[in-house]
Design a protein around this motif. Sequence first.
Motif, PDB file in Angstrom:
ATOM      1  N   GLY A 177       0.820  -1.207   0.000  1.00 10.90           N
ATOM      2  CA  GLY A 177       0.000   0.000   0.000  1.00 10.90           C
ATOM      3  C   GLY A 177       0.853   1.256   0.000  1.00 10.90           C
ATOM      4  O   GLY A 177       0.571   2.229  -0.716  1.00 10.90           O
ATOM      5  N   ILE A 178       1.924   1.242   0.787  1.00  4.44           N
ATOM      6  CA  ILE A 178       2.837   2.388   0.835  1.00  4.44           C
ATOM      7  C   ILE A 178       3.554   2.555  -0.502  1.00  4.44           C
ATOM      8  O   ILE A 178       3.673   3.671  -1.036  1.00  4.44           O
ATOM      9  CB  ILE A 178       3.846   2.205   1.984  1.00  4.44           C
ATOM     10  CG1 ILE A 178       3.121   2.257   3.333  1.00  4.44           C
ATOM     11  CG2 ILE A 178       4.933   3.277   1.917  1.00  4.44           C
ATOM     12  CD1 ILE A 178       3.997   1.895   4.513  1.00  4.44           C
ATOM     13  N   VAL A 179       4.035   1.429  -1.061  1.00  5.86           N
ATOM     14  CA  VAL A 179       4.710   1.481  -2.362  1.00  5.86           C
ATOM     15  C   VAL A 179       3.777   2.037  -3.433  1.00  5.86           C
ATOM     16  O   VAL A 179       4.161   2.884  -4.255  1.00  5.86           O
ATOM     17  CB  VAL A 179       5.213   0.076  -2.763  1.00  5.86           C
ATOM     18  CG1 VAL A 179       5.718   0.068  -4.208  1.00  5.86           C
ATOM     19  CG2 VAL A 179       6.312  -0.385  -1.816  1.00  5.86           C
ATOM     20  N   PHE A 180       2.525   1.582  -3.411  1.00  6.50           N
ATOM     21  CA  PHE A 180       1.548   2.046  -4.399  1.00  6.50           C
ATOM     22  C   PHE A 180       1.284   3.541  -4.243  1.00  6.50           C
ATOM     23  O   PHE A 180       1.219   4.284  -5.234  1.00  6.50           O
ATOM     24  CB  PHE A 180       0.250   1.254  -4.238  1.00  6.50           C
ATOM     25  CG  PHE A 180      -0.783   1.572  -5.279  1.00  6.50           C
ATOM     26  CD1 PHE A 180      -0.756   0.949  -6.512  1.00  6.50           C
ATOM     27  CD2 PHE A 180      -1.788   2.498  -5.025  1.00  6.50           C
ATOM     28  CE1 PHE A 180      -1.703   1.238  -7.480  1.00  6.50           C
ATOM     29  CE2 PHE A 180      -2.743   2.795  -5.985  1.00  6.50           C
ATOM     30  CZ  PHE A 180      -2.696   2.163  -7.216  1.00  6.50           C
ATOM     31  N   ALA A 181       1.126   3.992  -2.997  1.00  8.95           N
ATOM     32  CA  ALA A 181       0.842   5.407  -2.757  1.00  8.95           C
ATOM     33  C   ALA A 181       1.979   6.297  -3.239  1.00  8.95           C
ATOM     34  O   ALA A 181       1.757   7.417  -3.719  1.00  8.95           O
ATOM     35  CB  ALA A 181       0.587   5.636  -1.265  1.00  8.95           C
TER      36      ALA A 181
END
Length: 255
Positions: A37-41
């Motif tokens: 989720g962090i990588v995607f954001a």
Amino acid sequence: MGNIGQSIALIGGPLLAHRFGIAAPFLLFGLASLTWGIVFAIFARNARGKRVPKTIGQNFKFLRRTKLAWVLSLFYSLTFGGFVTLSIYLPTIYQETFSINSTTAGALTATFVIVATACRPFGGWVSDRIGGRKLLLIVLLGVFLIGWTLAIQSMLLFTLGSIGSAVLLGLGNGGVFKLVPEYFPKQTGTVTGLVGAAGGLGGFFPPIFLGVMKDMMGSYTFGFLALSLFGLICAGVLCITFLEVNPPNSTVPSR
């Protein structure tokens, strides 16, 4: 990649739970989800170009009057649902029906999962060459035939049938998602959501059905015969709805 994730969860989840406790796979899944989720954001970007988004009501209205989207959902409920069902049930069937140990049953199930996962991108490649409709017709008729080998109480035939099913279901998954953007270039996201949901439901109900058949009849034979019949029904639906319908703006004869 979705198949790979499901496969890792299927094989790795029980191992982690056995080694580190029942909470371990859930904690690991939560950590992995948070990380991605962090990588995607950080790195994800919207596609270039602006398009006025449709409301939920408009999307539902489109789906209500578009039978081909529901037909593709029917096919994916068989191909992906069949993959999930066999991934879940194969260890139990091997141990209950053929009295083999859990290690061997797990290895045979892992073989099924690996073959099905490897065949999914190959299904897209084949669809690009012979057409998704033709590939799906071959797959659905193949499911009808191979379902009979799964129903026979022979470990050799059952194992060969399960590997054959892995090939067919993997190819079928790739074939379905070849057709979604081909027929719905402007509504790909909406139709993909519907088809994906049908695949999830297809993986939920058949295990229950197999369990009920086992309790009522004493074996899984009738459950696999039902799978075989479902493949034949889907092949008939494909012939009625798809073989005479070309994709939008297509100048190529129906394949």
